[in-house]
Design an enzyme around this catalytic site. Structure first.
Site, PDB file in Angstrom:
ATOM      1  N   GLY A 130      -7.895  -2.351  -0.756  1.00  0.00           N
ATOM      2  CA  GLY A 130      -7.459  -1.436  -1.818  1.00  0.00           C
ATOM      3  C   GLY A 130      -6.045  -1.606  -2.336  1.00  0.00           C
TER       4      GLY A 130
ATOM      5  CE1 TYR B 109      -8.627   5.294  -1.381  1.00  0.00           C
ATOM      6  CE2 TYR B 109      -9.382   7.020  -2.836  1.00  0.00           C
ATOM      7  CZ  TYR B 109      -8.515   5.986  -2.560  1.00  0.00           C
ATOM      8  OH  TYR B 109      -7.538   5.644  -3.471  1.00  0.00           O
TER       9      TYR B 109
ATOM     10  CG  ASP C 167      -5.142  -3.448  -7.196  1.00  0.00           C
ATOM     11  OD1 ASP C 167      -5.648  -2.891  -6.213  1.00  0.00           O
ATOM     12  OD2 ASP C 167      -5.275  -3.024  -8.358  1.00  0.00           O
ATOM     13  CD  GLU C 168       0.149  -3.416  -4.793  1.00  0.00           C
ATOM     14  OE1 GLU C 168      -1.082  -3.338  -4.701  1.00  0.00           O
ATOM     15  OE2 GLU C 168       0.863  -2.488  -5.198  1.00  0.00           O
TER      16      GLU C 168
ATOM     17  CB  THR D 189      -7.395   4.611 -10.537  1.00  0.00           C
ATOM     18  OG1 THR D 189      -6.901   3.791  -9.488  1.00  0.00           O
ATOM     19  CG2 THR D 189      -7.103   3.996 -11.883  1.00  0.00           C
TER      20      THR D 189
ATOM     21  CB  SER E 103      -5.587   0.960 -10.357  1.00  0.00           C
ATOM     22  OG  SER E 103      -4.482   0.237  -9.857  1.00  0.00           O
TER      23      SER E 103
ATOM     24  CE  LYS F 289     -10.348   3.282  -3.244  1.00  0.00           C
ATOM     25  NZ  LYS F 289      -9.200   2.417  -3.447  1.00  0.00           N
TER      26      LYS F 289
HETATM   27  O1  MN9 Z   1      -6.679   2.608  -4.261  1.00  0.00           O
HETATM   28  C1  MN9 Z   1      -5.021   1.945  -5.792  1.00  0.00           C
HETATM   29  N1  MN9 Z   1      -4.104   2.764  -5.061  1.00  0.00           N
HETATM   30  C2  MN9 Z   1      -3.607   3.897  -5.542  1.00  0.00           C
HETATM   31  C3  MN9 Z   1      -6.328   1.872  -5.089  1.00  0.00           C
HETATM   32  O2  MN9 Z   1      -3.904   4.336  -6.629  1.00  0.00           O
HETATM   33  C4  MN9 Z   1      -2.637   4.630  -4.676  1.00  0.00           C
HETATM   34  C5  MN9 Z   1      -4.501   0.528  -5.985  1.00  0.00           C
HETATM   35  O3  MN9 Z   1      -5.412  -0.166  -6.791  1.00  0.00           O
HETATM   36  C6  MN9 Z   1      -3.109   0.509  -6.590  1.00  0.00           C
HETATM   37  O4  MN9 Z   1      -3.072   1.251  -7.786  1.00  0.00           O
HETATM   38  C7  MN9 Z   1      -2.628  -0.907  -6.886  1.00  0.00           C
HETATM   39  C8  MN9 Z   1      -1.233  -0.929  -7.484  1.00  0.00           C
HETATM   40  O5  MN9 Z   1      -0.279  -0.489  -6.562  1.00  0.00           O
HETATM   41  O6  MN9 Z   1      -2.688  -1.655  -5.730  1.00  0.00           O
END
Ligand code: MN9
Length: 311
Positions: A194, A139, A196-197, A49, A213, A169
């Site tokens: 990691g 990570y 969010d959805e 992010t 993010s 993570k």
């Molecule tokens: O690592 C984020 N992953 C990426 C954390 O940036 C690839 C997530 O927070 C995603 O942005 C989030 C939305 O798809 O799950």
């Protein structure tokens, strides 16, 4: 048992840039205040992010320093120090320790792909060994690194060799693998969710911490989701997760980081645009993004304290 560093929601922070694409560090204190106000419990700096891989090492160090200074001990700050050059990653780890972070984390080198546990362990041992007093989180983000090592195996193999390895993570969608990591050796490792959805799925298999993010822009929704889940109100938790999925789908029509930064701006926290290879939204994109978010009621529920009704 050692107290866990992370619990609840940790925001993967954006990197504030000015009009010419330079770091805009003066914005950091207001970003931090915003994130503390909306209830996040930690900050993860220079991750995906935060466009960490698009910043120079010196920029990563000054950005980390700016966050540590602005936080002033109120939250744990974790710095992501992964780099294709392990020498640079080691320097970043040492510098992160010098500026006072609470933990470090690293992706693996990814230009040359890593496909076995031993090589991954050797790489992470080099980085973690530069700051042996700090907790270290690997990570795991196979969609970006191309290294899809089996994480339970890595944790068991690496923990004998990396004394400060406290966890990972976990940014993949394999809930069963995530659960295995959580349960390994009597819940010895901090396994941080990691995606969010899929937070609700992660809670169902035992997650107690997440880094992401969208906790920058709709943390109150997720805090209510966690609360509903803990109260046993799965219908409500599911409804809240559906809203997050809808918002992420709307943002996902564009490149994700520039869209997220645009949304943060709409919420009154202006962090500028992104750096190449990511591209900023056009004015038209930004208008459409706002309209689409309005259509799903995002601005009514993303950061509101009021408990939304079940859909
Ligand atoms: O690592 C984020 N992953 C990426 C954390 O940036 C690839 C997530 O927070 C995603 O942005 C989030 C939305 O798809 O799950």
């Amino acid at each position: 048992m050692q107290k866990k560093l992370l619990n609840g929601l940790t925001a993967a922070t954006c990197t504030p840039l000015d009009e010419s694409g330079e770091l805009h560090l003066q914005v950091v204190p207001s970003m931090v205040d915003h994130l503390i106000r909306v209830g996040v419990r930690g900050l993860y700096v220079c991750g995906s992010t935060g466009e960490g891989m698009s910043l120079s090492c010196n920029e990563r160090i000054s950005l980390t320093q700016a966050f540590v200074d602005a936080v002033a001990g109120r939250l744990p700050v974790i710095s992501q120090v992964g780099h294709n050059s392990l020498r640079e990653a080691r320097r970043l780890a040492k510098e992160a320790e010098r500026v006072g972070v609470d933990a470090i984390s690293a992706t693996c080198p990814s230009y040359f792909k890593i496909s076995d546990v031993e090589t991954l362990t050797e790489c992470m041992a080099e980085i973690a060994g530069e700051a042996p007093e700090l907790p270290f989180y690997y990570y795991h983000i196979p969609m970006l690194t191309g290294s899809a090592i089996h994480m339970p195996e890595f944790l068991m193999h690496a923990s004998g060799r990396i004394s400060n390895l406290v966890g990972i993570k976990y940014t993949d969608t394999k809930l069963h693998e995530f659960q295995e990591c959580l349960e390994l050796d009597n819940r010895r490792f901090e396994t941080i969710w990691g995606c969010d959805e899929m937070l609700l799925g992660a809670l169902a298999v035992g997650a107690d911490a997440a880094i992401g993010s969208t906790y920058n822009v709709m943390s109150s929704l997720y805090l209510q989701l966690i609360d509903a889940f803990q109260q046993g109100d799965v219908d409500q938790a599911r409804c809240l997760q559906s809203r997050s999925i809808a918002a992420i789908r709307v943002m996902g029509k564009y490149q994700f980081q520039p869209a997220l930064k645009a949304v943060l701006g709409m919420l009154g926290c202006n962090v500028g645009g992104c750096r190449l290879p990511l591209k900023n939204l056009t004015e038209e994109d930004a208008i459409n993004l706002r309209t689409d978010l309005e259509a799903i009621g995002f601005f009514d529920w993303a950061q509101s304290e009021a408990c939304p009704t079940v859909c």
